[in-house]
Design an enzyme around this catalytic site. Structure first.
Site, mmCIF file in Angstrom:
data_model
loop_
_atom_site.group_PDB
_atom_site.id
_atom_site.type_symbol
_atom_site.label_atom_id
_atom_site.label_comp_id
_atom_site.label_asym_id
_atom_site.label_seq_id
_atom_site.Cartn_x
_atom_site.Cartn_y
_atom_site.Cartn_z
ATOM 1 N N GLY A 70 0.796 -1.219 0.000
ATOM 2 C CA GLY A 70 0.000 0.000 0.000
ATOM 3 C C GLY A 70 0.829 1.271 0.000
ATOM 4 N N ASN A 150 -7.832 3.595 9.039
ATOM 5 C CA ASN A 150 -7.135 2.467 9.637
ATOM 6 C C ASN A 150 -7.174 2.469 11.155
ATOM 7 O OD1 ASN A 150 -5.405 4.781 8.806
ATOM 8 N ND2 ASN A 150 -3.911 3.780 10.122
ATOM 9 N N GLN A 178 -7.378 -0.555 3.990
ATOM 10 C CA GLN A 178 -8.178 -1.137 5.060
ATOM 11 C C GLN A 178 -9.530 -1.646 4.578
ATOM 12 O OE1 GLN A 178 -7.528 -1.822 8.252
ATOM 13 N NE2 GLN A 178 -5.439 -1.049 8.136
ATOM 14 N N SER A 198 -3.239 -3.603 -0.357
ATOM 15 C CA SER A 198 -2.119 -4.404 0.116
ATOM 16 C C SER A 198 -2.623 -5.770 0.548
ATOM 17 C CB SER A 198 -1.434 -3.695 1.295
ATOM 18 O OG SER A 198 -0.217 -4.314 1.624
ATOM 19 N N ALA A 199 -1.983 -6.835 0.071
ATOM 20 C CA ALA A 199 -2.485 -8.200 0.259
ATOM 21 C C ALA A 199 -2.541 -8.641 1.713
ATOM 22 C CB ALA A 199 -1.641 -9.189 -0.546
ATOM 23 N N HIS A 200 -1.609 -8.164 2.540
ATOM 24 C CA HIS A 200 -1.530 -8.699 3.894
ATOM 25 C C HIS A 200 -2.658 -8.213 4.799
ATOM 26 C CE1 HIS A 200 0.150 -5.281 6.368
ATOM 27 N NE2 HIS A 200 0.370 -4.810 5.154
ATOM 28 N N THR A 236 11.868 -7.351 -11.188
ATOM 29 C CA THR A 236 11.332 -8.706 -11.299
ATOM 30 C C THR A 236 10.099 -8.858 -10.426
ATOM 31 O OG1 THR A 236 13.547 -9.582 -11.705
ATOM 32 C CG2 THR A 236 11.860 -11.150 -10.985
ATOM 33 N N CYS A 326 2.028 1.494 11.535
ATOM 34 C CA CYS A 326 3.084 2.287 10.918
ATOM 35 C C CYS A 326 3.528 3.443 11.801
ATOM 36 C CB CYS A 326 2.610 2.820 9.563
ATOM 37 S SG CYS A 326 2.255 1.507 8.390
#
Length: 395
Positions: A70, A150, A178, A198-200, A236, A326
């Site tokens: 994110g 968040n 979120q 964001s995937a997590h 990559t 964060c």
């Protein structure tokens, strides 16, 4: 007992998602940019994940760009528009309660000569769309407002913001980190030009995210090097992470209603019990559950420090947060709580509880008992609490 109530900070990778990722670490390990069979095999997996993410937000696959998360997506969206549209204007509009990934990026651009308007919010943490429209001028090039907060879970009026941005010809970006998996998103209907995720945050792996960019929108290239991501972001590609993100978002959307209902039931019970069993406590953010993420509860406990509560709960095996992950290294009070009018001393006594699919009522009852015990013990040691109690006694 160990209880994890910090799902807004991160979630564990779903076991089924992990199983889909595993082959791409050691068996199907090709580089998606290679021309041979191994590379084509990896590219097929990446393309499938791109389709899965696109379907989840009603976009097209060629509007999906993979990133590291994110924060990178927010930086790319905001700096990219600033770079590509500087000839048209120098004004950006955001809110006072954004994630640091947005706020710090905007502050960096201010040092480069851009003007930034930081919209205030109401007591629930939402902006007023009328104030947003009033802030737009002929040099406004970007509006960046989060979908869901968040810290206090507030849902912003995204559809109205998108309509205003479109009416004025201003690019609209939303940090939806979120929200994905908890809120239905249709980028076309909502008028969203760019979106970060964001995937997590929805039971996918860490280190992978997405920037959705509407077709036809010109945004500056983020990283120089190779021709990956249609020459927009070199490097990559993280094939296992991307596979995991695609699988995770597909599962999150498919089970969203059930997960929200389950989380909301636990959260509502928890809030009711905290307010009933602990005096001098404030629920921060919307009391109207329709305006709040289903898994979020944020409280200020008067007369004591949130960090002390967090450490005591940690010793009892309970994981919570005193703010966003964060900002956890900062001793400053939450900018979000200050923005909604929470006094600075109360903001220092705040804790965020965020529920997830692993939580049970038995765990919640355990947390409640330990929380009541912790607050009572800390207040018994608090000179401020003793002073206030004495003042009340002799009134």
């Amino acid at each position: 007992m160990k209880v994890y109530l910090d799902h807004s900070a991160t979630t564990g990778t779903d076991p089924e998602v992990l199983q889909q990722m595993l082959p791409y670490f050691s068996e199907q390990f090709g580089n998606g940019s290679s021309q041979h069979f191994y590379g084509r095999e990896a590219l097929r997996a990446i393309d499938l994940a791109r389709e899965q993410v696109a379907r989840a937000i009603h976009a097209t696959p060629n509007e999906i760009y993979f990133t590291t998360g994110g924060t990178e997506s927010d930086n790319w969206a905001i700096k990219g528009i600033a770079q590509s549209l500087r000839h048209k204007g120098d004004h950006i509009i955001t809110s006072a309660v954004e994630h640091p990934a947005v706020l710090e990026t905007c502050r960096r651009l201010e040092k480069e000569g851009f003007r930034v308007t930081y919209l205030g919010v109401d007591g629930d943490g939402a902006i007023d769309p009328r104030a947003l429209e009033d802030a737009i001028d002929d040099r406004t090039i970007l509006i960046t407002i989060m979908t869901a907060n968040n810290e206090i879970g507030t849902l912003m009026p995204i559809r109205e913001i998108g309509a205003i941005a479109r009416a004025h010809g201003v690019v609209f970006h939303t940090d939806a980190v979120q929200a994905i998996g908890s809120v239905a998103i249709d980028v076309k209907q909502m008028g969203i030009d760019m979106l970060s995720m964001s995937a997590h945050k929805f039971y996918g792996p860490k280190g992978v995210g997405v920037l959705y960019k509407r077709n036809g929108l010109r945004v500056g290239r983020f990283m120089d090097g190779g021709e990956q991501e249609r020459s927009m972001r070199a490097g990559t590609l993280n094939t296992p992470g991307i596979v995991g993100m695609g699988a995770a978002i597909e599962r999150a959307i498919a089970h969203m209603d059930d997960n929200n209902a389950r989380n909301a039931a636990l959260r509502n019970y928890f809030v009711e019990q905290v307010l009933a069993r602990i005096p001098d406590v404030r629920l921060n953010g919307p009391a109207d559950w329709n305006r709040r993420l289903a898994n979020n509860a944020n409280f200020s406990f008067e007369y004591i420090e949130g960090e002390s509560i967090l450490m005591c709960l940690d010793l009892a095996g309970i994981a919570v947060s005193s703010g966003s992950a964060c900002s956890s290294g900062s001793l400053d009070p939450s900018h979000v709580l200050l923005a909604i009018g929470v006094p600075i001393e109360s903001a220092h006594g705040s804790i965020r509880f965020s529920f997830g699919k692993s939580n049970t009522k038995e765990q919640v009852d355990y947390v409640l008992d330990k929380l009541v015990e912790t607050v009572e013990r800390l207040r018994a040691m608090s000179p401020l609490f003793q002073y206030v109690q004495g003042e009340q006694k002799y009134v």
